[in-house]
Design a protein around this motif. Structure first.
Motif, PDB file in Angstrom:
ATOM      1  N   GLY A  70       5.593  -2.479  -9.535  1.00  0.00           N
ATOM      2  CA  GLY A  70       5.451  -2.103  -8.215  1.00  0.00           C
ATOM      3  C   GLY A  70       4.025  -1.818  -7.652  1.00  0.00           C
ATOM      4  N   GLY A  71       4.029  -1.803  -6.439  1.00  0.00           N
ATOM      5  CA  GLY A  71       2.477  -1.371  -5.879  1.00  0.00           C
ATOM      6  C   GLY A  71       1.654  -2.709  -5.763  1.00  0.00           C
ATOM      7  N   ILE A  72       0.438  -2.547  -5.378  1.00  0.00           N
ATOM      8  CA  ILE A  72      -0.334  -3.526  -4.585  1.00  0.00           C
ATOM      9  C   ILE A  72      -0.883  -4.508  -5.844  1.00  0.00           C
ATOM     10  CG2 ILE A  72      -2.642  -2.536  -5.019  1.00  0.00           C
ATOM     11  CD1 ILE A  72      -3.102  -3.549  -2.125  1.00  0.00           C
ATOM     12  N   GLY A  73      -0.475  -3.887  -7.162  1.00  0.00           N
ATOM     13  CA  GLY A  73      -0.965  -5.013  -8.302  1.00  0.00           C
ATOM     14  C   GLY A  73      -0.032  -6.266  -8.223  1.00  0.00           C
ATOM     15  N   LEU A  74       1.157  -6.107  -7.799  1.00  0.00           N
ATOM     16  CA  LEU A  74       2.110  -7.085  -7.886  1.00  0.00           C
ATOM     17  C   LEU A  74       1.347  -8.358  -6.929  1.00  0.00           C
ATOM     18  CD1 LEU A  74       5.754  -5.601  -7.050  1.00  0.00           C
ATOM     19  CD2 LEU A  74       5.008  -6.822  -9.204  1.00  0.00           C
ATOM     20  N   GLN A  75       1.052  -8.139  -5.862  1.00  0.00           N
ATOM     21  CA  GLN A  75       0.280  -9.089  -4.896  1.00  0.00           C
ATOM     22  C   GLN A  75      -0.792  -9.517  -5.458  1.00  0.00           C
ATOM     23  OE1 GLN A  75       2.371  -6.724  -3.539  1.00  0.00           O
ATOM     24  NE2 GLN A  75       3.651  -7.794  -2.110  1.00  0.00           N
ATOM     25  N   LEU A  76      -1.392  -8.678  -6.195  1.00  0.00           N
ATOM     26  CA  LEU A  76      -2.728  -9.124  -6.907  1.00  0.00           C
ATOM     27  C   LEU A  76      -2.464 -10.261  -7.718  1.00  0.00           C
ATOM     28  CD1 LEU A  76      -5.809  -8.864  -6.893  1.00  0.00           C
ATOM     29  CD2 LEU A  76      -5.347  -7.105  -8.756  1.00  0.00           C
ATOM     30  N   THR A 126      -2.835   1.220  -8.633  1.00  0.00           N
ATOM     31  CA  THR A 126      -2.999  -0.031  -8.007  1.00  0.00           C
ATOM     32  C   THR A 126      -2.994  -1.519  -9.132  1.00  0.00           C
ATOM     33  OG1 THR A 126      -5.417   0.064  -8.533  1.00  0.00           O
ATOM     34  CG2 THR A 126      -4.585   0.655  -6.308  1.00  0.00           C
ATOM     35  N   VAL A 127      -2.948  -0.833 -10.393  1.00  0.00           N
ATOM     36  CA  VAL A 127      -2.859  -1.963 -11.294  1.00  0.00           C
ATOM     37  C   VAL A 127      -1.583  -2.162 -11.917  1.00  0.00           C
ATOM     38  CG1 VAL A 127      -5.152  -1.970 -11.850  1.00  0.00           C
ATOM     39  CG2 VAL A 127      -3.782  -0.550 -13.332  1.00  0.00           C
ATOM     40  N   LEU A 128      -0.495  -1.202 -11.916  1.00  0.00           N
ATOM     41  CA  LEU A 128       0.818  -0.996 -12.539  1.00  0.00           C
ATOM     42  C   LEU A 128       1.513  -2.501 -12.188  1.00  0.00           C
ATOM     43  CD1 LEU A 128       1.960   2.449 -12.061  1.00  0.00           C
ATOM     44  CD2 LEU A 128       0.813   1.332 -14.173  1.00  0.00           C
ATOM     45  N   GLY A 129       1.249  -3.249 -10.866  1.00  0.00           N
ATOM     46  CA  GLY A 129       1.927  -4.088 -10.589  1.00  0.00           C
ATOM     47  C   GLY A 129       1.839  -5.372 -11.584  1.00  0.00           C
ATOM     48  N   LEU A 130       0.677  -5.452 -12.262  1.00  0.00           N
ATOM     49  CA  LEU A 130       0.351  -6.598 -13.341  1.00  0.00           C
ATOM     50  C   LEU A 130       1.468  -6.787 -14.197  1.00  0.00           C
ATOM     51  CD1 LEU A 130      -3.607  -5.895 -13.604  1.00  0.00           C
ATOM     52  CD2 LEU A 130      -2.322  -7.574 -12.217  1.00  0.00           C
ATOM     53  N   VAL A 131       2.335  -5.711 -14.676  1.00  0.00           N
ATOM     54  CA  VAL A 131       3.302  -5.838 -15.541  1.00  0.00           C
ATOM     55  C   VAL A 131       4.558  -5.617 -14.849  1.00  0.00           C
ATOM     56  CG1 VAL A 131       1.917  -5.039 -17.513  1.00  0.00           C
ATOM     57  CG2 VAL A 131       3.185  -3.382 -15.935  1.00  0.00           C
ATOM     58  N   GLY A 132       4.542  -5.376 -13.496  1.00  0.00           N
ATOM     59  CA  GLY A 132       5.745  -5.660 -12.647  1.00  0.00           C
ATOM     60  C   GLY A 132       6.338  -4.144 -12.179  1.00  0.00           C
ATOM     61  N   ILE A 173       0.927  -1.174   0.166  1.00  0.00           N
ATOM     62  CA  ILE A 173      -0.046   0.111  -0.026  1.00  0.00           C
ATOM     63  C   ILE A 173       0.874   1.103  -0.069  1.00  0.00           C
ATOM     64  CG2 ILE A 173      -1.657   1.449   1.440  1.00  0.00           C
ATOM     65  CD1 ILE A 173      -2.749  -1.457   2.497  1.00  0.00           C
ATOM     66  N   TRP A 174       1.802   1.317   0.848  1.00  0.00           N
ATOM     67  CA  TRP A 174       2.940   2.562   0.881  1.00  0.00           C
ATOM     68  C   TRP A 174       3.521   2.508  -0.434  1.00  0.00           C
ATOM     69  CZ3 TRP A 174       4.644   6.379   3.305  1.00  0.00           C
ATOM     70  CH2 TRP A 174       5.882   6.910   3.183  1.00  0.00           C
ATOM     71  N   ASP A 175       3.988   1.344  -1.016  1.00  0.00           N
ATOM     72  CA  ASP A 175       4.572   1.598  -2.410  1.00  0.00           C
ATOM     73  C   ASP A 175       3.386   2.361  -3.570  1.00  0.00           C
ATOM     74  OD1 ASP A 175       7.098   0.840  -1.945  1.00  0.00           O
ATOM     75  OD2 ASP A 175       6.743  -1.526  -2.480  1.00  0.00           O
ATOM     76  N   THR A 176       2.322   1.771  -3.326  1.00  0.00           N
ATOM     77  CA  THR A 176       0.990   2.446  -4.440  1.00  0.00           C
ATOM     78  C   THR A 176       0.978   3.733  -4.183  1.00  0.00           C
ATOM     79  OG1 THR A 176       0.292   0.104  -4.048  1.00  0.00           O
ATOM     80  CG2 THR A 176      -1.054   1.947  -4.800  1.00  0.00           C
ATOM     81  N   ILE A 177       0.820   4.132  -2.773  1.00  0.00           N
ATOM     82  CA  ILE A 177       0.377   5.543  -2.522  1.00  0.00           C
ATOM     83  C   ILE A 177       1.804   6.174  -3.034  1.00  0.00           C
ATOM     84  CG2 ILE A 177       0.412   7.406  -0.869  1.00  0.00           C
ATOM     85  CD1 ILE A 177      -1.191   5.095   0.621  1.00  0.00           C
ATOM     86  N   ASN A 178       3.038   5.940  -2.981  1.00  0.00           N
ATOM     87  CA  ASN A 178       4.227   6.608  -3.293  1.00  0.00           C
ATOM     88  C   ASN A 178       4.268   6.602  -4.776  1.00  0.00           C
ATOM     89  OD1 ASN A 178       5.059   7.048  -0.638  1.00  0.00           O
ATOM     90  ND2 ASN A 178       6.549   5.171  -0.811  1.00  0.00           N
TER      91      ASN A 178
END
Lengths: 268, 273, 271
Positions: free
Chosen positions: C227-233, C219-225, C79-84
């Motif tokens: 960072g943020g909560i998308g990674l966990q998702l 929140t979705v950027l993690g889907l492509v790696g 969450i911290w990463d996502t907000i950052n």
């Protein structure tokens, strides 16, 4: 002129935030946050350095981009994106009309209002990509999942604006039509529709524009369209094709945006 | 002395706003420029400080040719001409003090104006001027919190802190009530006398022009049709400037006004308007 | 002509024959386009899956409850990463959008012929590429991580902020600028005294507005790696850990609602 009592009076620009505690608190807090945020960013500089040649290759691939070797795939992907865009916009708007009517406070009884607002809130909160992710799980890979995701997004966007527009309409016109003894649907057709129609057509065009942009990315999670083609070319390190796809996307987005703003002007 | 020779201004749309105007304003003279809307009054004073570029003709201020100046020279020349605007044209989100000090922008380098570090002499002068117009208690108020008359006073301070040799005044009273209009006009006139300033005042209100100016110039369709003392404004002259209308009422009232103490004028005139 | 006179009556119709035919024609064409698109999509759809979807959805939902609350420990950092990502990205975008907007606005650009088209091109290309696509590119170039996310959000937002800002600049009150010009102020001074104070509220409003959107997007950027909560998702979905997925969805919901509330408050305070 009484200049006698006017000795050197200094002047300073009054600070934006008056309380010095709050002002300095915000400055220190901001600095602290930034330090912490950068501190936890954890950049792998080795990896960045590794990436530089790849980045150079990527950037140089833009000159010239390779439209030819994957032309068939690009063409199919773009067409698929366009189909998804069109049907999801139409279906999304069709669904959002009843939901939007339900979510207008001046039109609907309280339970309907609350239910409709809940539908809108949920479909608006999650980004299209997350919805696409689940749609892919449920409906399998392909454009249908993308269609579902964009439709849900459209309902959230369009339904909310429609509801707000209806709430803002001129009540005296609505009252006048009701006073003629019109039925509910007649009343909608004669009092509500003429008031909200021009703006809603404009917003529909705008949403078409948004949906095309989004259709370019739902493919990344398997929702069909040009995004899938793009992901494939990235995975294969075919950066020249990727560059070509990006340019095509930019071109079409510009064309769609230009024509949608043109149509919006023409309608209003 | 300000001298305009054969001043012509033609807009890109093809409208000719000024058709060869010749005019001399000696030092210390307060001159009112009257005429109907679209006569070219605004264009004329904006040509003087070249907010509007004249098409042809010459403008000189105390033997400095204004029409041929380069950008940098023009900035220095603009410092010598204070301008007061219709609708005040204060920068609304800046404070009164910042607005007044913005009159010194031509004198200070960018870094000083950026950090609001104006020389102490400028700040003293700003306080002095604000005290003179009765606003020194509102220094840190934002401009959009002031009333119309107060804003125009700030506008006057901004023009005067430039230490100008000439005031260009564009419809100073157009958005003020009759009483405030008179106060503002009187203030401008008094300040011009105190500082031996010459001024060109664009004004719609013939009455005010006659009360406060020593010379009236009538402009019609870009040409001067009257140039003389205030009491030379006969019905015929006004008809020539503005067109056919019953002018008797306007004139008589002014004749009476001039006999009386100026302070009595606002009340009576406001009552009879 | 909507009104036609026959021997006995005046007939009124909403549209005359020609307009009516055109309207029908356009409606028919639109319908055909829709049907055609639909048939193409349906061709690529495995309908068995679609018919089966409601049962699947029910199954998935039942496996999602109760959310794995203890997984929360691992989510705080995400969450911290996502907000950052959202905040730093917005900050970067705002800083860069400010000068670009001045170059793009018709009344402040140094050159309408040379500089303005370049600025507009930057704005358009930044806006046309979705932040997820930017992230995809940046992950390829600088590797996965928060950094790529920040840059992706930043690049996407430059165009958005600059566009709204330059429209605000083009709508300023010109007499205030004229007044500052008449004092003999230099170019930068006119900018700073005449124009900036007028657009500052719009600028702040745009920044907060974009920050709100960026929270959602990051929140979705993690889907492509990136960072943020998308990674966990992504990881939880791949591991079919549905109870974790439902927790993450709740967290995203909460974050978005809080950010919306904050941005509404801040915008209200500014304007």
């Amino acid at each position: 002129m009484n200049t006698a009592n006017m000795k050197s009076r200094t002047w300073k620009k009054p600070p934006f935030i008056e309380s010095p505690m709050l002002r300095w608190g915000l400055v220190v807090g901001g600095a602290f946050y930034l330090a912490l945020a950068f501190g936890t960013m954890d950049v792998n500089w080795g990896r960045v350095a590794d990436g530089i040649p790849r980045g150079q290759r990527f950037v140089s691939a833009f000159f010239p981009p390779d439209f030819v070797s994957r032309a068939g795939d690009i063409f199919d992907g773009i067409l698929e994106s366009l189909w998804i865009t069109i049907i999801s916009t139409v279906a999304g708007i069709a669904i959002s009309i009843p939901v939007g009517l339900g979510a207008a406070r001046n039109l609907s009884p309280r339970p309907v209002y609350l239910a409709s607002r809940a539908i809108l809130a949920i479909s608006r909160t999650f980004p299209e990509i997350i919805i696409a992710l689940f749609a892919v799980k449920l409906f399998g890979f392909g454009p249908f999942a993308g269609f579902i995701a964009l439709s849900v997004g459209t309902v959230g966007f369009y339904g909310k604006l429609l509801a707000e527009d209806i709430e803002d309409m001129d009540p005296s016109q609505a009252e006048a039509v009701r006073a003629t003894g019109a039925g509910w649907f007649q009343w909608l057709n004669y009092a509500v529709q003429p008031q909200v129609m021009p703006r809603m057509i404009g917003l529909g065009m705008y949403r078409l524009d948004i949906n095309f942009r989004e259709s370019a990315v739902v493919g990344i999670v398997g929702g069909g369209g040009i995004g899938a083609t793009l992901l494939t070319s990235f995975d294969r390190y075919e950066f020249d094709s990727a560059a070509a796809i990006l340019l095509v996307i930019i071109g079409i987005v510009m064309a769609v945006e230009y024509s949608s703003s043109y149509i919006r002007k023409w309608v209003q | 002395m300000l001298r305009l020779v054969d001043l012509v201004k033609q807009y890109k749309t093809g409208d000719t706003a000024l058709k060869g105007v010749n005019l001399e304003v000696p030092d210390g003279q307060v001159m009112a420029l009257i005429g109907p809307s679209g006569a070219g009054k605004s264009t004329l004073i904006r040509c003087v400080n070249r907010l509007v570029e004249p098409t042809s003709g010459k403008i000189s201020l105390n033997d400095m040719e204004l029409t041929s100046l380069s950008q940098g020279q023009l900035r220095r020349a603009r410092r010598r001409m204070g301008m007061i605007f219709q609708e005040y044209a204060l920068v609304e989100r800046l404070t009164v003090m910042e607005n007044v000090l913005s009159g010194r922008l031509g004198y200070v380098p960018f870094w000083r104006s950026y950090f609001r570090k104006f020389p102490q002499s400028d700040i003293d002068e700003a306080f002095r001027l604000l005290a003179r117009v009765g606003l020194d208690h509102m220094v840190d108020k934002r401009a959009d919190e002031l009333s119309g008359g107060q804003r125009q006073r700030v506008g006057i301070c901004r023009a005067l802190i430039q230490q100008p040799e000439l005031l260009l005044v564009d419809e100073p009273t157009a958005s003020l009530d009759p009483k405030t209009s008179r106060q503002i006009m009187r203030l401008i006139k008094e300040l011009c006398e105190e500082r031996k300033l010459s001024a060109i005042i664009n004004i719609h209100d013939v009455l005010l022009a006659q009360m406060f100016a020593e010379r009236i110039v009538g402009l019609q369709l870009g040409e001067i049709v009257y140039d003389g003392p205030p009491d030379g404004l006969t019905p015929d002259v006004l008809t020539q400037i503005y067109g056919e209308e019953d002018w008797e009422a306007t004139i008589e009232k002014v004749d009476e006004d001039e006999e009386e103490d100026l302070d009595a004028a606002p009340k009576r005139a406001a009552g009879s308007e | 002509m909507p009104v036609t006179e026959t021997a006995s009556d005046k007939l009124w119709k909403r549209r005359d024959r020609k307009t009516q035919l055109t309207v029908w024609g356009v409606q028919f064409v639109c319908l055909m386009i829709f049907v055609y698109c639909w048939s193409l999509v349906s061709e690529k759809t495995i309908w068995e899956f679609v018919y089966d979807a409601p049962r699947q959805a029910g199954d998935m939902a039942s496996r999602m409850v109760p959310p794995a609350w203890d997984y929360m420990d691992k989510l705080w950092l995400a969450i911290w990463d996502t907000i950052n990502i959202a905040t730093l990205g917005t900050l970067m975008a705002v800083v860069m959008a400010f000068p670009i907007a001045f170059l793009a606005a018709r009344n402040t650009t140094p050159s309408v012929v040379f500089v303005r088209p370049i600025a507009l091109f930057i704005i358009v290309s930044s806006r046309s590429i979705n932040s997820l696509l930017w992230a995809l590119m940046l992950v390829t170039i600088i590797g996965p991580g928060v950094m790529a996310g920040v840059l992706a959000i930043g690049f996407r937002s430059i165009g958005f902020c600059a566009k709204l800002l330059y429209e605000a600049i083009e709508e300023i009150d010109t007499t205030q600028v004229e007044a500052v010009t008449a004092t003999g102020a230099s170019g930068p001074q006119i900018l700073h005294y005449g124009i900036v104070p007028q657009i500052l509220p719009a600028f702040a409003g745009i920044s907060v507005f974009r920050w709100d959107i960026n929270i959602r997007e990051s929140t979705v950027l993690g889907l492509v790696g990136a960072g943020g909560i998308g990674l966990q998702l992504n990881a939880s979905i791949n591991n079919v850990a549905w109870t974790q997925v439902s927790l993450i969805l709740l967290v995203i919901l909460g974050t978005v609602i809080v950010s919306e509330w904050v941005s509404a408050k801040v915008r209200h305070a500014i304007i």
